[in-house]
Design a protein around this motif. Structure first.
Motif, PDB file in Angstrom:
ATOM      1  N   GLY A 186      33.735 -28.485   9.468  1.00 31.21           N
ATOM      2  CA  GLY A 186      33.914 -29.885   9.116  1.00 31.21           C
ATOM      3  C   GLY A 186      32.690 -30.543   8.545  1.00 31.21           C
ATOM      4  O   GLY A 186      32.661 -31.773   8.358  1.00 31.21           O
ATOM      5  N   VAL A 187      31.634 -29.782   8.258  1.00 33.49           N
ATOM      6  CA  VAL A 187      30.404 -30.324   7.684  1.00 33.49           C
ATOM      7  C   VAL A 187      29.748 -29.218   6.854  1.00 33.49           C
ATOM      8  O   VAL A 187      29.924 -28.036   7.156  1.00 33.49           O
ATOM      9  CB  VAL A 187      29.445 -30.824   8.797  1.00 33.49           C
ATOM     10  CG1 VAL A 187      29.006 -29.679   9.684  1.00 33.49           C
ATOM     11  CG2 VAL A 187      28.237 -31.545   8.222  1.00 33.49           C
ATOM     12  N   VAL A 188      29.013 -29.598   5.808  1.00 31.67           N
ATOM     13  CA  VAL A 188      28.382 -28.574   4.977  1.00 31.67           C
ATOM     14  C   VAL A 188      27.298 -27.859   5.768  1.00 31.67           C
ATOM     15  O   VAL A 188      26.698 -28.413   6.694  1.00 31.67           O
ATOM     16  CB  VAL A 188      27.799 -29.176   3.674  1.00 31.67           C
ATOM     17  CG1 VAL A 188      28.887 -29.777   2.821  1.00 31.67           C
ATOM     18  CG2 VAL A 188      26.726 -30.209   3.982  1.00 31.67           C
ATOM     19  N   PHE A 189      27.011 -26.635   5.372  1.00 31.22           N
ATOM     20  CA  PHE A 189      26.086 -25.759   6.093  1.00 31.22           C
ATOM     21  C   PHE A 189      24.715 -26.403   6.308  1.00 31.22           C
ATOM     22  O   PHE A 189      24.185 -26.423   7.423  1.00 31.22           O
ATOM     23  CB  PHE A 189      25.950 -24.450   5.307  1.00 31.22           C
ATOM     24  CG  PHE A 189      24.931 -23.498   5.857  1.00 31.22           C
ATOM     25  CD1 PHE A 189      25.242 -22.693   6.933  1.00 31.22           C
ATOM     26  CD2 PHE A 189      23.663 -23.415   5.290  1.00 31.22           C
ATOM     27  CE1 PHE A 189      24.294 -21.809   7.444  1.00 31.22           C
ATOM     28  CE2 PHE A 189      22.722 -22.540   5.796  1.00 31.22           C
ATOM     29  CZ  PHE A 189      23.037 -21.728   6.874  1.00 31.22           C
ATOM     30  N   SER A 190      24.117 -26.956   5.231  1.00 27.95           N
ATOM     31  CA  SER A 190      22.759 -27.509   5.336  1.00 27.95           C
ATOM     32  C   SER A 190      22.703 -28.696   6.294  1.00 27.95           C
ATOM     33  O   SER A 190      21.742 -28.845   7.058  1.00 27.95           O
ATOM     34  CB  SER A 190      22.250 -27.938   3.950  1.00 27.95           C
ATOM     35  OG  SER A 190      23.123 -28.899   3.380  1.00 27.95           O
ATOM     36  N   ASP A 191      23.746 -29.548   6.274  1.00 27.46           N
ATOM     37  CA  ASP A 191      23.777 -30.687   7.195  1.00 27.46           C
ATOM     38  C   ASP A 191      23.901 -30.221   8.639  1.00 27.46           C
ATOM     39  O   ASP A 191      23.292 -30.802   9.546  1.00 27.46           O
ATOM     40  CB  ASP A 191      24.939 -31.619   6.851  1.00 27.46           C
ATOM     41  CG  ASP A 191      24.661 -32.486   5.641  1.00 27.46           C
ATOM     42  OD1 ASP A 191      23.501 -32.492   5.183  1.00 27.46           O
ATOM     43  OD2 ASP A 191      25.595 -33.147   5.147  1.00 27.46           O
ATOM     44  N   TYR A 192      24.684 -29.169   8.855  1.00 26.65           N
ATOM     45  CA  TYR A 192      24.860 -28.668  10.221  1.00 26.65           C
ATOM     46  C   TYR A 192      23.528 -28.170  10.786  1.00 26.65           C
ATOM     47  O   TYR A 192      23.146 -28.510  11.911  1.00 26.65           O
ATOM     48  CB  TYR A 192      25.887 -27.543  10.258  1.00 26.65           C
ATOM     49  CG  TYR A 192      26.172 -27.064  11.665  1.00 26.65           C
ATOM     50  CD1 TYR A 192      27.166 -27.666  12.418  1.00 26.65           C
ATOM     51  CD2 TYR A 192      25.430 -26.028  12.241  1.00 26.65           C
ATOM     52  CE1 TYR A 192      27.427 -27.256  13.722  1.00 26.65           C
ATOM     53  CE2 TYR A 192      25.675 -25.612  13.536  1.00 26.65           C
ATOM     54  CZ  TYR A 192      26.674 -26.231  14.275  1.00 26.65           C
ATOM     55  OH  TYR A 192      26.915 -25.830  15.574  1.00 26.65           O
ATOM     56  N   ILE A 193      22.817 -27.379  10.000  1.00 28.99           N
ATOM     57  CA  ILE A 193      21.528 -26.854  10.471  1.00 28.99           C
ATOM     58  C   ILE A 193      20.547 -27.996  10.721  1.00 28.99           C
ATOM     59  O   ILE A 193      19.831 -28.013  11.729  1.00 28.99           O
ATOM     60  CB  ILE A 193      20.936 -25.859   9.445  1.00 28.99           C
ATOM     61  CG1 ILE A 193      21.753 -24.576   9.431  1.00 28.99           C
ATOM     62  CG2 ILE A 193      19.482 -25.550   9.752  1.00 28.99           C
ATOM     63  CD1 ILE A 193      21.240 -23.530   8.490  1.00 28.99           C
ATOM     64  N   ASN A 194      20.500 -28.931   9.800  1.00 27.13           N
ATOM     65  CA  ASN A 194      19.577 -30.056   9.939  1.00 27.13           C
ATOM     66  C   ASN A 194      19.856 -30.827  11.222  1.00 27.13           C
ATOM     67  O   ASN A 194      18.946 -31.125  12.001  1.00 27.13           O
ATOM     68  CB  ASN A 194      19.694 -30.981   8.730  1.00 27.13           C
ATOM     69  CG  ASN A 194      18.565 -31.989   8.650  1.00 27.13           C
ATOM     70  OD1 ASN A 194      17.404 -31.644   8.888  1.00 27.13           O
ATOM     71  ND2 ASN A 194      18.895 -33.221   8.332  1.00 27.13           N
ATOM     72  N   HIS A 195      21.139 -31.138  11.473  1.00 26.21           N
ATOM     73  CA  HIS A 195      21.494 -31.886  12.679  1.00 26.21           C
ATOM     74  C   HIS A 195      21.236 -31.060  13.943  1.00 26.21           C
ATOM     75  O   HIS A 195      20.780 -31.593  14.957  1.00 26.21           O
ATOM     76  CB  HIS A 195      22.957 -32.319  12.622  1.00 26.21           C
ATOM     77  CG  HIS A 195      23.199 -33.518  11.759  1.00 26.21           C
ATOM     78  ND1 HIS A 195      23.341 -33.436  10.395  1.00 26.21           N
ATOM     79  CD2 HIS A 195      23.291 -34.835  12.062  1.00 26.21           C
ATOM     80  CE1 HIS A 195      23.533 -34.636   9.896  1.00 26.21           C
ATOM     81  NE2 HIS A 195      23.508 -35.513  10.880  1.00 26.21           N
ATOM     82  N   TYR A 196      21.517 -29.763  13.869  1.00 24.01           N
ATOM     83  CA  TYR A 196      21.293 -28.930  15.051  1.00 24.01           C
ATOM     84  C   TYR A 196      19.803 -28.875  15.395  1.00 24.01           C
ATOM     85  O   TYR A 196      19.417 -28.985  16.568  1.00 24.01           O
ATOM     86  CB  TYR A 196      21.824 -27.516  14.809  1.00 24.01           C
ATOM     87  CG  TYR A 196      21.935 -26.703  16.082  1.00 24.01           C
ATOM     88  CD1 TYR A 196      23.060 -26.808  16.883  1.00 24.01           C
ATOM     89  CD2 TYR A 196      20.903 -25.858  16.491  1.00 24.01           C
ATOM     90  CE1 TYR A 196      23.168 -26.084  18.065  1.00 24.01           C
ATOM     91  CE2 TYR A 196      20.985 -25.142  17.666  1.00 24.01           C
ATOM     92  CZ  TYR A 196      22.129 -25.258  18.455  1.00 24.01           C
ATOM     93  OH  TYR A 196      22.222 -24.559  19.634  1.00 24.01           O
TER      94      TYR A 196
END
Length: 504
Positions: A445-455
């Motif tokens: 439900g979110v693009v890969f780069s945003d997921y890593i950044n948020h994690y």
């Protein structure tokens, strides 16, 4: 917006300053950058400036000469100087010219932020035509120094050297830190009168914290002396003549050396949280009888029950939040914003890390909303919205993910501190990069780069709360090779700086 001029003969410095803060968020805008004192002075002669930030050493016209000339043109303008190292002879001259602070290069984001916030307070005070006393003219450096020392961000010797510029020395046998939280802190005139009163009538030094509180360092000849001063202040404030509204004074441990101030402040912050269980207009200290074990047990039981209800999709969880927070507000008609936010954020953090949903942006977005909340009713709505969305997320995650995406998620959760990209993960798991990116976005439900950044940012927030590492070190530990980029991402996504998050 207050207007800012940056002057430095190194363009990279002014570019860095522009990028270091989201200036507009604090009521400032950078209207001009100059590469020499002459260029800056020409601009000042023709345009209004509220804040001048200048290198202390520049060719032809130095920073101090620039400030002196600029003050003749615009007497109410505030100024900050930049220096390559601790040049105390220059700094003393700068203080005589009325500079607010000096910042050693490379500029520390937190020190710059606090300086800007304090200057904004003064400019707002001037806008309501409250004439500052002489002691108010250049206290930003002092406030900044004491705040950073209490939070372990500068060394003792550095702190004492800076405070010596104000003839402040710590020679009393005993000291204690107290936090004064009061209802009408936003009234700048009231806040200033209280600070002036305390410093005039008690053996004390005060400074403003970024958390809408007044920090007071009491000194005395005995332990009882500093206790008596705290009790006296409470009695004076109860009179009502200072127009504080409801208030709390939270006193830390009495200590005998400056090195203990940080410990005393830490205990004062702990005591400050007891606002949730006390009527206002009191002194909160070790001498106040509170059954803390019972309160901690009650809170823990509530947290566990709430998490269980959320995992089962029980709508009663929302009612539990309302009843519990309503019970808190019934005990006190005033709770400081700092305490209310910390309480609700800690509760949300407990929920998040107990359930560990993959939908990280939901948690981050709720934290961002909470940063700007000003009342406990707003905090309650935000927490309920978060829990409602969380239950939907848990239900939606009931379906099985594809093995590819699950493997990628497991790898991210284990190796988030390393260099990660769709390309390298595609090669590792033998999947086309473009296909992997599309599949990841569809299932997570979110693009890969945003997921890593948020994690990574979530991991950084956890380290900020549980370790004493500096923010820049934490950024590197969670996978950001560039500290400046980490600061910018944290500020953009979370809504506050790493140090502000740590202090919530």
């Amino acid at each position: 917006m207050f207007k800012v001029l940056l002057a430095d003969d190194e363009p990279m410095i002014t570019l860095g300053l522009q990028a270091l803060l989201d200036w507009e968020d604090y009521g400032f805008e950078i209207v001009y950058t100059a590469e020499s004192g002459e260029e800056a002075l020409t601009y000042i002669q023709e345009h209004q400036i509220d804040l001048l930030i200048t290198d202390i050493r520049m060719l032809e016209i130095s920073g101090l000469e620039l400030i002196k000339e600029a003050k003749n043109i615009q007497p109410h303008m505030k100024s900050i100087v930049l220096t390559g190292y601790q040049e105390f002879d220059y700094i003393k001259e700068g203080l005589r010219l009325g500079i607010e602070n000096y910042l050693v290069k490379p500029v520390d984001e937190e020190e710059l932020l606090m300086s800007v916030q304090n200057i904004g307070r003064k400019l707002n005070l001037a806008s309501v035509e409250v004439a500052p006393m002489p002691s108010e003219d250049s206290i930003t450096l002092m406030d900044n120094t004491l705040w950073r020392f209490l939070n372990g961000e500068i060394e003792k010797n550095d702190c004492l050297e800076r405070l010596a510029l104000y003839n402040i020395q710590f020679h009393e046998p005993y000291y204690t830190i107290s936090i004064l939280s009061f209802e009408y802190f936003q009234d700048l005139a009231v806040t200033k009168r209280i600070r002036d009163f305390i410093e005039e009538h008690y053996n004390a030094v005060c400074f403003y914290s970024p958390n809408q509180e007044l920090i007071v360092i009491f000194g005395g000849m005995s332990k009882q002396d500093v206790v008596n001063q705290n009790q006296s202040l409470v009695e004076k404030l109860r009179d009502g003549q200072w127009e504080t509204g409801s208030f709390y004074v939270s006193m830390g441990r009495t200590i005998t050396a400056i090195e203990g101030l940080e410990e005393s402040y830490s205990l004062a912050r702990e005591h400050n949280l007891m606002q949730l269980y006390l009527e206002p207009n009191v002194l909160i200290s070790d001498g106040l009888a509170i059954n803390r074990q019972e309160e901690v047990k009650r809170k823990q039981e509530f947290k566990e029950s709430l998490v269980k209800a959320l995992l089962h999709g029980d709508e009663a969880a929302l009612d539990m939040i309302e009843i519990f927070l309503d019970s808190v507000t019934k005990k006190s008609k005033y709770i400081s914003p700092q305490v209310a936010k910390k309480y609700v954020l800690d509760l949300m953090s407990y929920i998040h890390y107990s359930i560990q949903p993959d939908e990280l942006p939901l948690y981050t977005a709720s934290v961002e909303r909470m940063v700007y909340a000003t009342a406990i009713q707003q905090l309650k709505v935000i927490l309920q919205d978060y829990c409602q969305e969380l239950m939907l997320t848990i239900q939606n995650q009931g379906h099985m993910r594809s093995p590819i995406v699950q493997n990628v998620l497991n790898h991210i959760h284990t190796h988030y501190d390393e260099g990660l990209s769709l390309k390298t993960l595609g090669q590792q798991f033998h999947v086309n990069t473009i296909y992997l990116g599309q599949l990841f976005q569809k299932e997570v439900g979110v693009v890969f780069s945003d997921y890593i950044n948020h994690y990574r940012l979530e991991k950084a927030k956890e380290l900020l709360k549980t370790t004493h590492f500096r923010a820049g070190e934490i950024g590197k530990k969670v996978g950001y090779s560039d500290s400046t980029y980490f600061y910018k991402q944290f500020r953009r996504v979370v809504g506050i700086t790493p140090s502000e998050w740590r202090k919530i």
